[in-house]
Motif scaffolding. Structure first.
Motif, PDB file in Angstrom:
ATOM      1  N   ASP A  47       0.886  -1.171   0.000  1.00  0.00           N
ATOM      2  CA  ASP A  47       0.000   0.000   0.000  1.00  0.00           C
ATOM      3  C   ASP A  47       0.921   1.218   0.000  1.00  0.00           C
ATOM      4  OD1 ASP A  47      -1.999  -1.891   0.662  1.00  0.00           O
ATOM      5  OD2 ASP A  47      -2.892  -0.626   2.207  1.00  0.00           O
ATOM      6  N   ASP A  53       0.239   0.378  -4.357  1.00  0.00           N
ATOM      7  CA  ASP A  53      -1.218   0.508  -4.414  1.00  0.00           C
ATOM      8  C   ASP A  53      -1.552   1.855  -3.789  1.00  0.00           C
ATOM      9  OD1 ASP A  53      -3.855   0.629  -3.520  1.00  0.00           O
ATOM     10  OD2 ASP A  53      -4.003  -1.523  -3.148  1.00  0.00           O
ATOM     11  N   THR A  61      -7.057   3.821  -7.456  1.00  0.00           N
ATOM     12  CA  THR A  61      -8.497   3.554  -7.564  1.00  0.00           C
ATOM     13  C   THR A  61      -9.232   4.850  -7.908  1.00  0.00           C
ATOM     14  OG1 THR A  61      -8.800   3.832  -5.197  1.00  0.00           O
ATOM     15  CG2 THR A  61      -8.446   1.594  -5.978  1.00  0.00           C
TER      16      THR A  61
HETATM   17  C1  LIG Z   1      -5.376   0.045  -0.354  1.00  0.00           C
HETATM   18  C2  LIG Z   1      -6.573  -0.420  -1.137  1.00  0.00           C
HETATM   19  N1  LIG Z   1      -6.369  -1.126  -2.267  1.00  0.00           N
HETATM   20  C3  LIG Z   1      -7.394  -1.568  -3.008  1.00  0.00           C
HETATM   21  C4  LIG Z   1      -8.703  -1.306  -2.648  1.00  0.00           C
HETATM   22  C5  LIG Z   1      -9.795  -1.858  -3.501  1.00  0.00           C
HETATM   23  O1  LIG Z   1     -10.296  -0.887  -4.366  1.00  0.00           O
HETATM   24  P1  LIG Z   1     -11.778  -1.006  -4.919  1.00  0.00           P
HETATM   25  O2  LIG Z   1     -12.700  -0.513  -3.841  1.00  0.00           O
HETATM   26  O3  LIG Z   1     -11.799  -0.159  -6.141  1.00  0.00           O
HETATM   27  O4  LIG Z   1     -12.019  -2.457  -5.218  1.00  0.00           O
HETATM   28  C6  LIG Z   1      -8.958  -0.557  -1.473  1.00  0.00           C
HETATM   29  C7  LIG Z   1     -10.299  -0.214  -0.989  1.00  0.00           C
HETATM   30  O5  LIG Z   1     -11.350  -0.524  -1.371  1.00  0.00           O
HETATM   31  C8  LIG Z   1      -7.872  -0.111  -0.712  1.00  0.00           C
HETATM   32  O6  LIG Z   1      -8.071   0.575   0.413  1.00  0.00           O
END
Ligand SMILES: Cc1ncc(COP(=O)(O)O)c(C=O)c1O
Length: 389
Positions: A176, A205, A237
C-alpha cells in the motif's frame, strides 16, 4: 450434510466482530441520513468531495446520453469506448507513466497484476498491513509469499538477502502506498532502492493517495518524487478521492500490454460503464484545477490532530486524511462508535481481523467537504468519551 453456519455467526457476535450494514439515503457527503437518522459522516473515502460534485454528475449524464448505461461487453470484445481510451491517456499523463489501463475495481486490478506477472514458485514480498486485495492477489498468483514487518525496509532487506535469487524466478514487492487502516505512508524510496539492487518488480497501491497527495494530486509517488523507473507498477483507484468507481494500473508499455494479454480480471469481465469513465475525466480536471481542495483537507488534518492531541487520544503517525484513533479492545471501539452515533457522528469501529488484535480503532476520515466547525464538533464529542471505560 452442509457445515453449520449459525455457530460461527454467533461466535462473531460474542466477540463483538459481527459486521452489519447501515442503509444510506442520498449521496455521499458529510451530512447524511443513515438508517433513518441524520448524521455527520467521518468515514467516507470521498476525500475531495467529488462523488456528488455537479460537474462530475453532469459529465456522467452526458456519458449516459452518448454511450448508454452498460458497456455491454469486455474491453477486448467491443466494450472499450472512446471515453475509456481517453481516460486511460489522461491517467497516464496525470501520473507521469507511459500508459494506464482501466480495471472495474481496485480489487480486480490487484488480482490481475499478480496473476499476470507471477508464477508458482516466484517470490512475493508484501507489507504485513497490506490491503486484503493484495494478500488475495498473492494467493491467486501461486507465488511464495513473505510478509515483512510493517513499513520496515530493513526487515524486507533481510528477507531478500536470505533467499538467493533463482534463475527464471521473478521477485516482486508490493505495498500500500498509504496504508488504508493506519493512514501512514510506505517507505517507498527505500523499497525502490531495494527493488533496484535485487532486480525485482515494485508495485505501489495508491488507492488512498491518488487525488490527495502531491502538488497536482497525482498521489504518493508524485509526493515522494518517484519515477516510473523507480516504481514501475502503480495501481490507483477511482472510487475514493476521484469520487467515481473503478481503478487503473499505470506503468511501462510492456507491462500494460502484458496485462491486456493475460490479466484474467481484465479480460473476462464487462468493461466499466463509459459514463463512469466520462465522470472520472471530469473529476481528474477538478483534481488538477482546484488544489485548494487539498489545501483545505490538509488544514483539517492539522486541526484534527492538534485537537485530538489536546484530548490525549492515541493517533497514528499519519499526515493523510485517514486519522485512526486507537482504543484497544474491540468492545471499546464499538462502544465509542455507538456513543458517537447517538450524538450524530458516524465513525466506524475497525476491529480484528482487519487490524491486529488489541489495536481496534475508530477510523476517522476527513474530506475537503467538511468544515472546520464540523471537525470541532467531532472533537467535542470525542472529548466527552475520553476517560470512559
Ligand atoms: C489500499 C486499497 N487497495 C485496493 C482497494 C480496492 O479498491 P476497490 O474498492 O476499487 O475495489 C482498497 C479499498 O477498497 C484499498 O483501500
Amino acid at each position: 450434510m452442509t457445515r453449520d453456519l449459525k455457530a460461527p455467526l454467533q461466535a462473531l457476535r460474542n466477540e463483538h466482530r459481527y459486521r452489519s450494514r447501515r442503509i444510506l439515503e442520498g449521496p455521499q457527503q458529510p451530512e447524511q441520513v443513515i438508517d433513518g437518522r441524520p448524521v455527520l459522516a467521518f468515514c467516507s473515502n470521498d476525500y475531495l468531495g467529488l462523488a456528488n460534485h455537479p460537474r462530475v454528475i453532469q459529465a456522467f449524464r452526458q456519458g449516459v446520453e452518448a454511450y448508454g448505461v452498460g458497456a455491454g461487453a469486455a474491453h477486448l470484445v467491443n466494450g472499450h469506448t472512446r471515453a475509456h481510451h481517453a481516460l486511460e491517456d489522461e491517467l497516464a499523463a496525470f501520473t507521469g507513466r507511459d500508459r494506464a489501463l482501466l480495471f472495474s475495481t481496485g480489487y480486480m486490478a490487484n488480482l490481475g497484476v499478480a496473476q499476470a506477472l507471477l508464477r508458482r514458485g516466484d517470490r512475493l514480498f508484501e507489507d504485513r498491513l497490506n490491503h486484503a486485495s493484495l494478500i488475495d492477489a498473492a494467493m491467486i498468483s501461486g507465488a511464495r509469499l513473505s510478509r515483512y514487518h510493517h513499513a520496515d525496509a530493513g526487515d524486507l532487506a533481510r528477507r531478500l538477502g536470505k533467499t538467493a535469487r533463482e534463475e527464471d524466478r521473478e521477485t516482486f514487492i508490493s505495498t500500500d502506498a498509504v496504508f488504508s487502516m493506519d493512514g501512514n505512508l510506505a517507505p517507498l524510496e527505500a523499497l525502490a532502492s531495494l527493488a533496484d539492487t535485487h532486480g525485482c518488480w515494485l508495485m505501489a497501491d495508491d488507492a488512498h493517495g491518488i487525488g490527495v497527495l502531491g502538488e497536482r494530486g497525482a498521489g504518493t509517488l508524485e509526493h515522494l518524487g518517484l519515477s516510473q523507473d523507480q516504481v514501475p507498477i502503480l495501481m490507483g483507484t477511482l472510487g475514493k478521492a476521484l469520487g467515481t468507481s473503478g481503478a487503473f494500473v499505470a506503468g511501462p508499455e510492456d507491462l500494460i500490454e502484458t496485462l491486456i494479454q493475460s490479466a484474467r480480471t481484465y479480460i473476462y469481465t464487462t468493461a466499466m460503464p463509459a459514463a463512469v469513465a466520462e465522470a472520472t475525466r471530469a473529476s481528474l480536471r477538478i483534481v488538477q484545477q482546484e488544489p485548494e481542495r487539498r489545501g483545505h483537507l490538509r488544514d483539517l488534518v492539522v486541526q484534527f490532530r492538534e485537537g485530538s492531541g489536546q484530548l490525549g487520544l492515541e493517533l497514528m503517525e499519519s499526515t493523510t486524511p485517514i486519522q485512526p484513533i486507537v482504543v484497544g479492545a474491540s468492545e471499546r471501539a464499538v462502544q465509542w462508535s455507538d456513543s458517537l452515533l447517538q450524538q450524530g457522528f458516524l465513525v466506524p469501529a475497525i476491529r480484528p481481523p482487519t487490524v491486529p488484535q488489541g489495536r481496534a480503532r475508530l477510523r476517522v476520515t476527513l474530506s475537503a467537504t467538511h468544515s472546520r466547525a464540523q471537525v470541532d464538533g467531532l472533537l467535542q464529542a470525542l472529548g466527552g468519551l475520553v476517560g470512559k471505560p
